[in-house]
Design an enzyme around this catalytic site. Structure first.
Site, PDB file in Angstrom:
ATOM      1  CD  GLU A 123     -15.627  -2.519 -20.477  1.00  0.00           C
ATOM      2  OE1 GLU A 123     -14.830  -2.932 -19.686  1.00  0.00           O
ATOM      3  OE2 GLU A 123     -15.931  -1.217 -20.604  1.00  0.00           O
ATOM      4  N   GLY A 263      -5.901  -4.244 -23.503  1.00  0.00           N
ATOM      5  CA  GLY A 263      -4.735  -4.140 -22.769  1.00  0.00           C
ATOM      6  C   GLY A 263      -4.922  -4.923 -21.560  1.00  0.00           C
ATOM      7  CG  MET A 265     -12.059  -6.852 -18.350  1.00  0.00           C
ATOM      8  SD  MET A 265     -12.795  -5.352 -18.989  1.00  0.00           S
ATOM      9  CE  MET A 265     -14.131  -5.147 -17.778  1.00  0.00           C
ATOM     10  CD  GLU A 266     -12.584  -2.061 -16.183  1.00  0.00           C
ATOM     11  OE1 GLU A 266     -11.955  -2.488 -16.989  1.00  0.00           O
ATOM     12  OE2 GLU A 266     -13.927  -1.371 -16.518  1.00  0.00           O
ATOM     13  CG  ASN A 267     -12.634  -8.855 -15.704  1.00  0.00           C
ATOM     14  OD1 ASN A 267     -13.805  -8.590 -16.324  1.00  0.00           O
ATOM     15  ND2 ASN A 267     -11.760  -9.588 -15.681  1.00  0.00           N
ATOM     16  CG  HIS A 299      -6.677   2.172 -16.611  1.00  0.00           C
ATOM     17  ND1 HIS A 299      -6.930   3.476 -17.132  1.00  0.00           N
ATOM     18  CD2 HIS A 299      -7.619   1.220 -17.230  1.00  0.00           C
ATOM     19  CE1 HIS A 299      -8.145   3.285 -18.048  1.00  0.00           C
ATOM     20  NE2 HIS A 299      -8.559   2.105 -17.971  1.00  0.00           N
ATOM     21  CD  GLU A 300      -7.608  -2.279 -16.758  1.00  0.00           C
ATOM     22  OE1 GLU A 300      -8.775  -2.497 -16.329  1.00  0.00           O
ATOM     23  OE2 GLU A 300      -7.082  -1.789 -17.606  1.00  0.00           O
ATOM     24  CD  GLU A 322     -12.629   2.425 -19.493  1.00  0.00           C
ATOM     25  OE1 GLU A 322     -11.377   2.596 -19.060  1.00  0.00           O
ATOM     26  OE2 GLU A 322     -12.941   1.202 -19.259  1.00  0.00           O
TER      27      GLU A 322
HETATM   28  N1  TRP Z   1     -12.566  -1.667 -19.556  1.00  0.00           N
HETATM   29  C1  TRP Z   1     -11.281  -1.917 -20.168  1.00  0.00           C
HETATM   30  C2  TRP Z   1     -10.185  -0.980 -19.777  1.00  0.00           C
HETATM   31  O1  TRP Z   1     -10.188   0.158 -19.988  1.00  0.00           O
HETATM   32  C3  TRP Z   1     -11.188  -2.117 -21.418  1.00  0.00           C
HETATM   33  C4  TRP Z   1     -11.883  -2.950 -22.441  1.00  0.00           C
HETATM   34  C5  TRP Z   1     -13.017  -2.915 -22.852  1.00  0.00           C
HETATM   35  C6  TRP Z   1     -11.331  -4.497 -22.857  1.00  0.00           C
HETATM   36  N2  TRP Z   1     -13.407  -3.990 -23.733  1.00  0.00           N
HETATM   37  C7  TRP Z   1     -12.539  -4.699 -23.714  1.00  0.00           C
HETATM   38  C8  TRP Z   1     -10.252  -5.318 -22.681  1.00  0.00           C
HETATM   39  C9  TRP Z   1     -12.281  -5.918 -24.343  1.00  0.00           C
HETATM   40  C10 TRP Z   1     -10.174  -6.306 -23.325  1.00  0.00           C
HETATM   41  C11 TRP Z   1     -11.373  -6.742 -24.060  1.00  0.00           C
HETATM   42  O2  TRP Z   1      -9.410  -1.241 -18.806  1.00  0.00           O
HETATM   43 ZN    ZN Z   2     -10.211   1.147 -18.558  1.00  0.00          ZN
END
Ligand code: TRP
Ligand code: ZN
Length: 884
Positions: A123, A263, A265-267, A299-300, A322
C-alpha cells in the site's frame, strides 16, 4: 528538480477495462536479484479495448508471454511507468517475469530487506515495484504464491491465506505455496521470508472455528510479544461482540520488522508491523507504548472487515477504510481503558496536529479531489478527522442505529470495492433517514468555526442557543451537518432537565441530561423552556463534532464547569480553556516587557484538583492528571495567526515553573503518596496512578527547586518500569547537572542494543532544551548507532528535533531550518516517504513572524530546487504556492 508530474483526479475515475481473476506468483528469493514470475488470468470487460496497460516501476523485465507465446520487444510498449500489451482475445493468461533488488531498496516500498529478512509493503502503490500489474484497489483477484529460497538462511516463508504445500528442493533450497481464498486488491499482498521465531496461540471464534494466531519476530524478542497476542485476542472478541464480525481464515499472522515507513499494514492474513507496535514489556515499553501496541493491533485486525473484505474503489476513498477503522479502534480502546480519557487523548492529538494541517497549505478534505503522490495522503485529516466524521453518524443515529447501518454496509458490499457514498447510503437506508448533507464533510476542507451566543429570557423562562457555522477562507462554504451535544447547569452545579421549545422539537434530541442539537443551516437557533434561572451552558460535550467552538465564556463560568460539569470531557476542556487564557494573557505581558504572572482562575482549579488527589476524592486519577496538564505547544501555536514563538515558549515554561513553585508541598505530598513500589501491570488504575505521580514529578522539576533533582534521580535509579524511568529521565535531560547527565549515559549503556529503547534515548537527546541543542543534534546523526535506513531512528532524531525542540529549531539564526532542509534532501534520495513526512514543520511557516517566515521559505525554495521525489515535490510546491 522533479522531471515530470502527473496529477490524479477523482473526477477522472473510470472502471478498469480488464479483470484479473487469478494471480499466480512465484518468487525465487536472492538478496540482490529476486526473480518474480507472475501469471495473470486476464479477462476483457470491454470488447473494444485492446490495450492492457500494466503499472510497473523500477523493474527489470525478463520476459513476457501471452498464452505461452513469448513476446518480442516489438510486441509491447514499455516506459518508466507502464507495460502495455495488446490483447486481442477475451480471455488469456499473461506471464511476466521481472527481476528486483530487495537489498538496495531503501524506499521500503515493494520487496525489501529488513534485519536480513525479506518483507513487502504494497500500500498504496508498492506492488508495481514487484511486478507489472493493474495496481489499483478496484481490481480484485485470487492469489496463489510460491516462495523459493535458501532453507538455512530463510527457514520461514510466508504469504497471504493458507499454506497449501511445502517441501525441500535441491541445493539447500526449499519452497512454500500459499493460497488466499478471498479476492483482494494487490495492495493487500504480502510476503515475508527469513529467519524468524514465533509465539502461537489459538482463538475460538464465535462460530466455533479454531483460529491459529502467530506473532513472528527475531528469536531474541519473543518474550516481548505476549501483550500483542493478548491485544489481538481482545480485538477479535470485541469485533464479534460490538459489530458481529468474525475472522474468516484459519490462520492470522503478524510479523514485526524494524525498518518500516509507518505503523503497520493490514495485508490479508499476514499483517506486517513496525516492531514498535508489537514488542512491549515493562522494562522496555511505557504505558503509552503498551496502549499503542493494543490500538495498532486492533486497528489492523479491524481492517480485515473494514478495508479488506470491503475495500476502496480508488485511493480518493481512503477515508472509507481508514476513518472507519480508526473510529473502530478508538471505540475499542475506550472500552478497554476509559472512554473519557481516550476521548481527551484523541482530541488533544486532533487539535494539535490535524487542525494545523487543516489550516495550512496542505489542507485537504477527508476525500481529497486530486493527488500527485498518494503516500502524501495518509494524513491526520484522512485518518483522524475521517474518524470524527464516522463518529458523527453514531452521534446522529445513536449506537444502535449506527450498528444497523454497519450491518447493512457489510451485507451489501462484502467482496466489493466501494466509495464513501456507499457507506453513507447504507447508514441512511438502514435508519430510513436522509444523510445527503453529510457529503459536505467529505468535500470541504478546513476546520469549521462554530460560533455560539446564548440568551436568557427571564420573563418567559426560555433559554436560547444561537449557532453559526463558517469555514475560514471558504466564502461560499456549504453548511455542514453538525451535531452539538449540550447540557445546562444550575448555579448549584445541578444538571437541568431539558425541554425543547415546540418550534425546534425536530432538531433537538434529548439524551439523559444532555441534548443533541442538529445544526443544518449556516445559522440556527435552539430553545429550551422552563428554565427558572440563567444557567451555565456546557457546549460541545464529548467534542461531538470536529469544530472550533467560539463562545464567550467568563473565567468564573469555566472554573465552575471545570468543577461541576457532568461531562468529563468538558470538565477537562474548561480547565484547558483557563490555561490557554492564562498563557495568552501572559504572552501579551511578556511582549510589553512585563514579567509572567500566574492568573488566579487556573491556579485555583489546579489546587482544587491536587487537593482532591491528596484527600482521596479523585474518582479517576488519569482525568485528574490530564486536567493538570497544560495545553501543548502545537495547540497553543494554533491559537495565533502569527505566533511570537519565543514569548509563548517562555510563558509556557514559566507557567509550569510558577505552578510547581506555588504548590510545591501539595505536589510533593501527592508524589510521595502515589510513588508506591509495586510490580508493573498494564491496567487502567495503575496507568492512572503512574500518570498522576509523574505529572507531580514534572511540576516539581519545573519548579527548579534544588531539592527535587534527587527525587528524579531516585526514580530513575529505582528502574521500576520504563514509564517511570522515562519520565524521570525526560525531566533530567534538560538539566546541565552532572548527575543528570550521568543518568542519560547510564540509560545509553543499558539499552544500546535494544533499538526501540535506544530510539527513546535519541529522542530525549534531540528534544533536550539546552543552549547547545543544535550542536547536539548534529552530533547525533554522526553517532555510530544512527542510521538513515531505519525510519524509527530518523523520526527519533530529526522528527523529534523539529517538532519538539522548538527553541532550537526556531532559533532566529535560521540554522535549525537549514539543518532540517539538509536532512530532507538527504532522505529524498533514499526514502521519499520519510523525507516528505519530516518536512511538515516547514509547511507551517505562515504561523511565525516575518523574519522566521522568510528563513523558512528560503529553505523550502532550496528544497524545491534540489528535491527529486514526487513526495517532497508535492508538499513543497503546495507550501510555496500560498506564499506568492
Ligand atoms: N494501511 C495502513 C494502516 O493504516 C497504513 C499504511 C499505508 C502503510 N501505507 C503504508 C503502512 C505504507 C506502512 C507503509 O494501517
Ligand atoms: Zn489503517
Amino acid at each position: 528538480m522533479v522531471a515530470e508530474v502527473n496529477v490524479n483526479y477523482l473526477k477522472d475515475y473510470q472502471p478498469a477495462d480488464f479483470m484479473i481473476k487469478t494471480v499466480d506468483l512465484s518468487f525465487e528469493l536472492l538478496p540482490n536479484a529476486t526473480l518474480v514470475t507472475n501469471r495473470l488470468s486476464v479477462e476483457k470487460l470491454h470488447p473494444k479495448s485492446n490495450l492492457l496497460k500494466l503499472n510497473g516501476e523500477n523493474l527489470e523485465l525478463v520476459s513476457v508471454r501471452i498464452d505461452d507465446q513469448v513476446l518480442a520487444k516489438t510486441d509491447y510498449q514499455r516506459d518508466e511507468q507502464f507495460l502495455a500489451l495488446s490483447i486481442e482475445v477475451t480471455e488469456c493468461v499473461v506471464e511476466i517475469i521481472t527481476r528486483v533488488n530487495p537489498e538496495s531498496n531503501t524506499a521500503l516500498e515493494g520487496l525489501y530487506r529488513s534485519g536480513g529478512n525479506y518483507c513487502t509493503q504494497c500500500e498504496a502503490e508498492g506492488f508495481r515495484r514487484i511486478t507489472y500489474f493493474l495496481d489499483r484497489p478496484d481490481v480484485l483477484s485470487i492469489y496463489t504464491t510460491t516462495i523459493v529460497a535458501d532453507k538455512s538462511t530463510n527457514p520461514v516463508l510466508l504469504s497471504n491465506g493458507n499454506l497449501i504445500e511445502r517441501g525441500d528442493l535441491p541445493n539447500g533450497r526449499h519452497f512454500a505455496t500459499w493460497h488466499d481464498p478471498f479476492k483482494k486488491p494487490c495492495y493487500l499482498f504480502a510476503l515475508v521470508a527469513g529467519n524468524l521465531a514465533y509465539i502461537e496461540d489459538h482463538y475460538k471464534a464465535q462460530d466455533g472455528r479454531d483460529i491459529c494466531l502467530r506473532i513472528y519476530t527475531d528469536s531474541g524478542h519473543l518474550s516481548k510479544c505476549r501483550h500483542a497476542m493478548d491485544s489481538l485476542i481482545h480485538s477479535m472478541r470485541w469485533d464479534e461482540e460490538r459489530f458481529g464480525r468474525i475472522y474468516d481464515l484459519d490462520i492470522y499472522m503478524i510479523v514485526a520488522v524494524d525498518d518500516f515507513n509507518m505503523g503497520a499494514m493490514e495485508n490479508k492474513g499476514l499483517n506486517i508491523f513496525n516492531s514498535k507496535y508489537v514488542l512491549a514489556d515493562p522494562q522496555t515499553a511505557t504505558d503509552t507504548d503498551f496502549e499503542g501496541v493494543e490500538a495498532v493491533i486492533a486497528h489492523e485486525y479491524f481492517h480485515n472487515w473494514t478495508g479488506n473484505r470491503i475495500t476502496c474503489r480508488d485511493w480518493f476513498q481512503l477515508t472509507l477504510k481508514e476513518g472507519l477503522t480508526v473510529f473502530r479502534d478508538q471505540e475499542f480502546t475506550a472500552d478497554r481503558l476509559s472512554p473519557a480519557v481516550k476521548r481527551i487523548e484523541d482530541i488533544k492529538r486532533l487539535r494539535s496536529v490535524q487542525f494545523p494541517e487543516d489550516s495550512g497549505p496542505t489542507s485537504h478534505p477527508i476525500q481529497p479531489q486530486s493527488y500527485i503522490e498518494m503516500n502524501n495522503f495518509y494524513t491526520m485529516t484522512v485518518y483522524e478527522k475521517g474518524a470524527e466524521v464516522v463518529r458523527l453518524y453514531q452521534t446522529l443515529l445513536g449506537r444502535d442505529g449506527f450498528r444497523k447501518g454497519m450491518d447493512l454496509y457489510f451485507e451489501r458490499h462484502d467482496g466489493q470495492a466501494v466509495t464513501v457514498q456507499d457507506f453513507r447510503q447504507a447508514m441512511a437506508d438502514a435508519n430510513q433517514v436522509d444523510l445527503a448533507q453529510m457529503h459536505n464533510w467529505y468535500v470541504q476542507s478546513g476546520t469549521p468555526i462554530l460560533k455560539i451566543d446564548t440568551h436568557y429570557d427571564a420573563v418567559n423562562k426560555r433559554y436560547q442557543i444561537h449557532c453559526q457555522q463558517s469555514i475560514p477562507g471558504l466564502v461560499d462554504a456549504k453548511p455542514q451537518l453538525i451535531p452539538i451535544k449540550v447540557g445546562l447547569l444550575s448555579d448549584l452545579g445541578e444538571p437541568l432537565a431539558l425541554y425543547p421549545a415546540q418550534n425546534c422539537a425536530d432538531t433537538i434530541r434529548i439524551e439523559a441530561d444532555s441534548a443533541v442539537l442538529q445544526l443544518t443551516q449556516l445559522q440556527q437557533s435552539f430553545e429550551f423552556i422552563g428554565i427558572e434561572k440563567p444557567p451555565v451552558p456546557s457546549l460541545l460535550r464529548e467534542f461531538s463534532a470536529p469544530v472550533k467552538l467560539q463562545y464567550d465564556y467568563r473565567l468564573d463560568e469555566l472554573e465552575f464547569l471545570a468543577q461541576h460539569d457532568t461531562d468529563s470531557f468538558n470538565r477537562w476542556e474548561s480547565a484547558q480553556r483557563l490555561a490557554v487564557a492564562d498563557l495568552m494573557h501572559n504572552v501579551k505581558r511578556l511582549q510589553k516587557g512585563e514579567s509572567y504572572q500566574l492568573g488566579e482562575s487556573y491556579a485555583r482549579v489546579f489546587l482544587r484538583l491536587l487537593n482532591e488527589v491528596n484527600k482521596g476524592l479523585a474518582k479517576d486519577l488519569a482525568l485528574q492528571a490530564y486536567a493538570l496538564n497544560l495545553p501543548d505547544m502545537s495547540y497553543m501555536i494554533e491559537q495565533y495567526e502569527q505566533v511570537d514563538i519565543e514569548a509563548l515558549l517562555t510563558a509556557h515554561q514559566q507557567m509550569k515553573q510558577a505552578l510547581g513553585h506555588l504548590y510545591y508541598s501539595e505536589l510533593e505530598t501527592a508524589y510521595q503518596a502515589l510513588n508506591k513500589v509495586k510490580p508493573y501491570s498494564y491496567n487502567k488504575e495503575d496507568i492512572a496512578q503512574r500518570m498522576m505521580k509523574n505529572r507531580c514529578l514534572q511540576y516539581l522539576m519545573a519548579s527548579k527547586s534544588p531539592q527535587v533533582l534527587p527525587l528524579a534521580i531516585a526514580q530513575y535509579q529505582a528502574q521500576a518500569n520504563m514509564t517511570d524511568v522515562l519520565v524521570a529521565l525526560e525531566t533530567l535531560s534538560h538539566s546541565e547537572a552532572d548527575q543528570a547527565q550521568a543518568c542519560m549515559d547510564d540509560f545509553y549503556k543499558r539499552w544500546q542494543d535494544e533499538p526501540l529503547v535506544l530510539d527513546k534515548w535519541f529522542a530525549l537527546k534531540a528534544s533536550a532544551d539546552r543552549s547547545n541543542a543544535l550542536e547536539q543534534v548534529k552530533d547525533l546523526i554522526k553517532h555510530p548507532k544512527f542510521s538513515y535506513r531505519t525510519p524509527n531512528r530518523v523520526r527519533s532524531v530529526v522528527g523529534v528535533f523539529a517538532r519538539q525542540n522548538l527553541r532550537a529549531f526556531h532559533q532566529i539564526s535560521g540554522q535549525g531550518y537549514e539543518w532540517l532542509a539538509d536532512q530532507i534532501l538527504h532522505l529524498d534520495e533514499t526514502n521519499p516517504q520519510v523525507a516528505a513526512r519530516i518536512l511538515t514543520p516547514l509547511t507551517h511557516w505562515s504561523r511565525y513572524d516575518d523574519q522566521r517566515q522568510q528563513l523558512m521559505l528560503a529553505q523550502l525554495k532550496r528544497i524545491s530546487q534540489q528535491a527529486k521525489s514526487k513526495d517532497v515535490y508535492e508538499l513543497v510546491e503546495k507550501s510555496l504556492l500560498v506564499a506568492d
